[in-house]
Design a protein around this motif. Structure first.
Motif, short mmCIF file in Angstrom:
data_model
loop_
_atom_site.label_atom_id
_atom_site.label_comp_id
_atom_site.label_asym_id
_atom_site.label_seq_id
_atom_site.Cartn_x
_atom_site.Cartn_y
_atom_site.Cartn_z
N PHE A 5 0.83 -1.20 0.00
CA PHE A 5 0.00 0.00 0.00
C PHE A 5 0.87 1.26 0.00
N LEU A 6 1.88 1.28 0.86
CA LEU A 6 2.76 2.46 0.94
C LEU A 6 3.55 2.65 -0.35
N VAL A 7 4.05 1.53 -0.90
CA VAL A 7 4.80 1.63 -2.15
C VAL A 7 3.90 2.11 -3.28
N GLY A 8 2.66 1.61 -3.30
CA GLY A 8 1.74 2.02 -4.36
C GLY A 8 1.38 3.49 -4.28
N ILE A 9 1.04 3.98 -3.07
CA ILE A 9 0.70 5.41 -2.93
C ILE A 9 1.93 6.27 -3.18
N GLY A 10 3.11 5.80 -2.73
CA GLY A 10 4.33 6.55 -3.00
C GLY A 10 4.61 6.66 -4.48
N SER A 11 4.36 5.58 -5.23
CA SER A 11 4.56 5.61 -6.68
C SER A 11 3.59 6.59 -7.34
N LYS A 12 2.34 6.59 -6.86
CA LYS A 12 1.36 7.53 -7.41
C LYS A 12 1.80 8.97 -7.17
N ALA A 13 2.33 9.22 -5.93
CA ALA A 13 2.82 10.57 -5.62
C ALA A 13 4.01 10.94 -6.51
N TRP A 14 4.85 9.95 -6.81
CA TRP A 14 6.01 10.21 -7.67
C TRP A 14 5.57 10.64 -9.08
N TYR A 15 4.62 9.90 -9.63
CA TYR A 15 4.15 10.25 -10.98
C TYR A 15 3.35 11.55 -10.98
N ALA A 16 2.82 11.94 -9.80
CA ALA A 16 2.10 13.21 -9.71
C ALA A 16 3.04 14.39 -9.47
N GLY A 17 4.32 14.10 -9.36
CA GLY A 17 5.30 15.16 -9.17
C GLY A 17 5.59 15.50 -7.72
N HIS A 18 5.07 14.73 -6.75
CA HIS A 18 5.34 14.97 -5.34
C HIS A 18 6.45 14.03 -4.87
N SER A 19 7.67 14.35 -5.28
CA SER A 19 8.79 13.44 -5.02
C SER A 19 9.11 13.32 -3.53
N THR A 20 9.05 14.43 -2.80
CA THR A 20 9.35 14.37 -1.37
C THR A 20 8.37 13.47 -0.64
N HIS A 21 7.11 13.61 -0.97
CA HIS A 21 6.07 12.79 -0.35
C HIS A 21 6.27 11.31 -0.70
N SER A 22 6.63 11.03 -1.95
CA SER A 22 6.83 9.64 -2.36
C SER A 22 8.03 9.03 -1.64
N TYR A 23 9.15 9.78 -1.54
CA TYR A 23 10.32 9.27 -0.82
C TYR A 23 10.00 8.97 0.65
N THR A 24 9.21 9.85 1.24
CA THR A 24 8.83 9.66 2.65
C THR A 24 8.01 8.39 2.82
N LEU A 25 7.03 8.18 1.95
CA LEU A 25 6.19 6.98 2.05
C LEU A 25 7.02 5.72 1.81
N TRP A 26 7.95 5.78 0.85
CA TRP A 26 8.81 4.62 0.60
C TRP A 26 9.69 4.32 1.82
N SER A 27 10.13 5.39 2.48
CA SER A 27 10.95 5.20 3.68
C SER A 27 10.16 4.48 4.78
N PHE A 28 8.90 4.86 4.91
CA PHE A 28 8.06 4.17 5.90
C PHE A 28 7.81 2.72 5.49
N ALA A 29 7.71 2.46 4.19
CA ALA A 29 7.56 1.08 3.73
C ALA A 29 8.80 0.25 4.11
N VAL A 30 9.97 0.87 3.99
CA VAL A 30 11.21 0.18 4.38
C VAL A 30 11.22 -0.10 5.87
N LEU A 31 10.76 0.86 6.69
CA LEU A 31 10.71 0.66 8.14
C LEU A 31 9.76 -0.48 8.51
#
Length: 337
Positions: A5-31
């Protein structure tokens, strides 16, 4: 599921141009992934739950403070109450939820704080808190009901388990439970060589007691005798109603002579005890057959030999123990015949 779920929403944010938000969500997915790997390596459920709560708490703090995408971040907070009560208990979950409410109030009321980048309208704040309070109360009530139902089920299971291994009349173990305990003790004997003995006990002329005084009086005798057994045997010993007026006592770490001594003490105690039912005095004696695992190869052999010894005690006149114990004064020792 949370990682996907976090990776998917982060990817959506990445394609929407919200790179900071996507990196943050991916970081939480890693945690979350690291938390799962830690649990797989240690199987420490408490630490895994605590780590997950910390990660989720930080994630929701970030979503409220940043607003996520289009200021919808706080909406994910609705996942938190049921998750909290599931991972903790009512008291801890309520305390953590109140802390999260306080954190949300701080973010909403002080948008000028350095870590807060989102602003919310008053209408959104009112609706958010109203619905979140309703959900939290609803989750609390559901969890309290679930815990009550779980407690009742556990109590019922314990009662059924107790009934399945206990004789209703005497409160002693029943035959089924004794067979399980005998099997366990025999396995321990095979592993470590710890000897044990048994005493098969029968109330003499019990049918006569029932015929003369009535079955209620017979039940009183069985209950009174059971109380005597509990008082005579050791804490490590186990007494069971074997069937009808027969009782079996399992004596762990006990030699034949020690078992004979205990059986004789019980016989003397019964002979000296006044059994009564209503106004009637009922004469009661017992006979017992004792056997040690040292004299048997299997549990069946042990039980058969104890039964043979019980029959011998009855044939010899009742109110006695078999095999007989005699004192050799000249040697100052006990021997079994």
């Amino acid at each position: 599921m949370a990682i996907v779920f976090l990776v998917g929403i982060g990817s959506k944010a990445w394609y929407a141009g919200h790179s900071t938000h996507s990196y943050t969500l991916w970081s939480f997915a890693v945690l979350v992934g690291l938390n799962m790997l830690y649990f797989a390596a240690t199987t420490n459920r408490a630490a895994q739950k605590g780590g997950l709560l910390v990660v989720v708490g930080l994630l929701f703090t970030y979503l409220i403070a940043s607003g996520g995408e289009s200021n919808t971040g706080p909406l994910w907070f609705y996942v938190f109450p049921p998750l909290l009560f599931y991972l903790t208990n009512l008291k801890a979950g309520t305390a953590m939820l109140l802390f999260c409410f306080l954190l949300a109030v701080i973010v909403f009321q002080f948008p000028e704080l350095p870590f807060v980048t989102a602003e919310y309208s008053m209408d959104f704040k009112i609706r958010f808190f109203a619905t979140l309070i309703f959900e939290s109360i609803f989750c609390f009530v559901l969890e309290a009901g679930r815990l009550r139902a779980r407690g009742r089920l556990i109590e019922l299971a314990q009662n059924h388990e107790y009934a399945a291994r206990t004789d209703e009349l005497t409160g002693l173990s029943n035959r089924r439970d004794m067979l399980n305990r005998l099997a366990g003790e025999f396995s321990r004997y095979q592993r470590s060589g710890h000897h044990f003995s048994i005493a098969l006990i029968d109330l003499d002329l019990f049918k006569t007691i029932n015929d003369r005084f009535g079955h209620d009086a017979g039940d009183d005798v069985l209950r009174r005798f059971s109380d005597l057994i509990k008082n005579v045997i050791r804490q490590t010993d186990i007494a069971a109603r074997w069937g009808g007026e027969e009782f079996l006592v399992l004596l762990p770490d006990t030699s034949l002579l020690q078992a004979l001594t205990l059986a004789e003490r019980l016989r003397a105690e019964v002979a000296d005890t006044r059994f009564e039912s209503g106004k009637s005095h009922i004469p009661v004696t017992i006979s017992a057959g004792v056997c040690s695992i040292a004299n048997a190869n299997t549990l069946d052999d042990l039980l058969k030999q104890a039964d043979i010894n019980l029959y011998s005690a009855k044939e010899a006149g009742r109110n006695q123990i078999a095999p007989r114990v005699r004192s050799r004064e000249q040697k100052g020792a006990w021997s079994a015949t």
